[in-house]
Design a protein around this motif. Sequence first.
Motif, PDB file in Angstrom:
ATOM      1  N   UNK A  38      31.523  45.764  62.488  1.00 53.36           N
ATOM      2  CA  UNK A  38      32.165  45.388  61.312  1.00 53.36           C
ATOM      3  C   UNK A  38      32.717  46.694  60.511  1.00 53.36           C
ATOM      4  N   UNK A  39      32.188  47.663  60.325  1.00 52.39           N
ATOM      5  CA  UNK A  39      32.538  48.773  59.687  1.00 52.39           C
ATOM      6  C   UNK A  39      33.672  49.516  60.511  1.00 52.39           C
ATOM      7  N   UNK A  40      33.458  49.543  61.639  1.00 50.58           N
ATOM      8  CA  UNK A  40      34.348  50.176  62.663  1.00 50.58           C
ATOM      9  C   UNK A  40      35.975  49.373  62.729  1.00 50.58           C
ATOM     10  N   UNK A  41      35.742  47.909  62.809  1.00 50.41           N
ATOM     11  CA  UNK A  41      36.734  47.298  62.370  1.00 50.41           C
ATOM     12  C   UNK A  41      37.408  47.466  61.200  1.00 50.41           C
ATOM     13  N   UNK A  78      23.318  50.303  70.181  1.00 49.13           N
ATOM     14  CA  UNK A  78      23.609  50.614  68.493  1.00 49.13           C
ATOM     15  C   UNK A  78      24.005  52.215  68.388  1.00 49.13           C
ATOM     16  N   UNK A  79      23.427  53.162  69.286  1.00 49.35           N
ATOM     17  CA  UNK A  79      23.595  54.405  69.121  1.00 49.35           C
ATOM     18  C   UNK A  79      24.933  54.861  69.552  1.00 49.35           C
ATOM     19  N   UNK A  80      25.463  54.069  70.825  1.00 47.70           N
ATOM     20  CA  UNK A  80      27.037  54.589  70.965  1.00 47.70           C
ATOM     21  C   UNK A  80      28.107  54.132  69.749  1.00 47.70           C
ATOM     22  N   UNK A  81      27.704  52.946  69.249  1.00 51.55           N
ATOM     23  CA  UNK A  81      28.631  52.246  68.296  1.00 51.55           C
ATOM     24  C   UNK A  81      28.513  53.313  66.979  1.00 51.55           C
ATOM     25  N   UNK A  82      27.421  53.655  66.702  1.00 52.59           N
ATOM     26  CA  UNK A  82      27.051  54.754  65.502  1.00 52.59           C
ATOM     27  C   UNK A  82      27.923  55.861  65.846  1.00 52.59           C
ATOM     28  N   UNK A  83      27.798  56.415  66.933  1.00 54.45           N
ATOM     29  CA  UNK A  83      28.647  57.796  67.349  1.00 54.45           C
ATOM     30  C   UNK A  83      30.232  57.331  67.158  1.00 54.45           C
ATOM     31  N   UNK A  84      30.724  56.234  67.524  1.00 59.07           N
ATOM     32  CA  UNK A  84      31.998  55.973  67.543  1.00 59.07           C
ATOM     33  C   UNK A  84      32.372  55.911  65.830  1.00 59.07           C
ATOM     34  N   UNK A  85      31.466  55.236  65.054  1.00 62.65           N
ATOM     35  CA  UNK A  85      31.752  55.365  63.471  1.00 62.65           C
ATOM     36  C   UNK A  85      31.891  56.579  62.849  1.00 62.65           C
ATOM     37  N   UNK A  92      27.371  58.018  57.418  1.00 61.68           N
ATOM     38  CA  UNK A  92      26.290  56.955  57.480  1.00 61.68           C
ATOM     39  C   UNK A  92      25.031  57.457  56.818  1.00 61.68           C
ATOM     40  N   UNK A  93      24.444  56.969  55.665  1.00 61.95           N
ATOM     41  CA  UNK A  93      23.171  57.088  54.904  1.00 61.95           C
ATOM     42  C   UNK A  93      22.104  56.102  55.636  1.00 61.95           C
TER      43      UNK A  93
END
Length: 122
Positions: A38-41, A78-85, A92-93
Motif C-alpha cells: 500500500x505504501x509503495x502504491x 516481506x523483506x523484498x517489498x521492504x527493500x523496494x520501499x 521505515x521505523x
Amino acid sequence: MSAREDDRETIVRSSGNVFRDLGIELTPEDEIKIEIAREITRVIQMREYTQKQVAELLCTDQAKVSNIVRGRLSGFSAERLLRFLLSLGVNVDVHLSEVNIGADSAPSEGRVTFHTPLAACG
C-alpha cells in the motif's frame, strides 16, 4: 461490525479491516506485505511515477511493479517489498513491544500494528 436494517437492505459497518470483514484471516507476514505494498502504491501515485520508472528505480521489471500495485503479492517476500520501499526513499521505523501478561498467564501471540503517515493535503 454492526448491522442496521433499512427497509429492504442491511447496512453493515466495516470493522476497518476488509479481510476480516470477508472472513479472511491473514498471517502477520501477509499483513506486513499488504501494508508495505500500500505504501509503495501511495508513493508511486503521489510522485506520479509510471510503472516503468518505478521498475527502473527498483531494478526489476514493470510486470512486478504492476503485481504490487494490484495487490498480487504471492511472489514477494516481506523483506523484498521492504527493500523496494527503502529504494523509493521511504524511511521505515520499527517499534517492538512485549504483550502485557499477568503473572499467572502464558504470553499471548503478538500482533502487527501499522501507523502510516497522513497524506499531505493540497
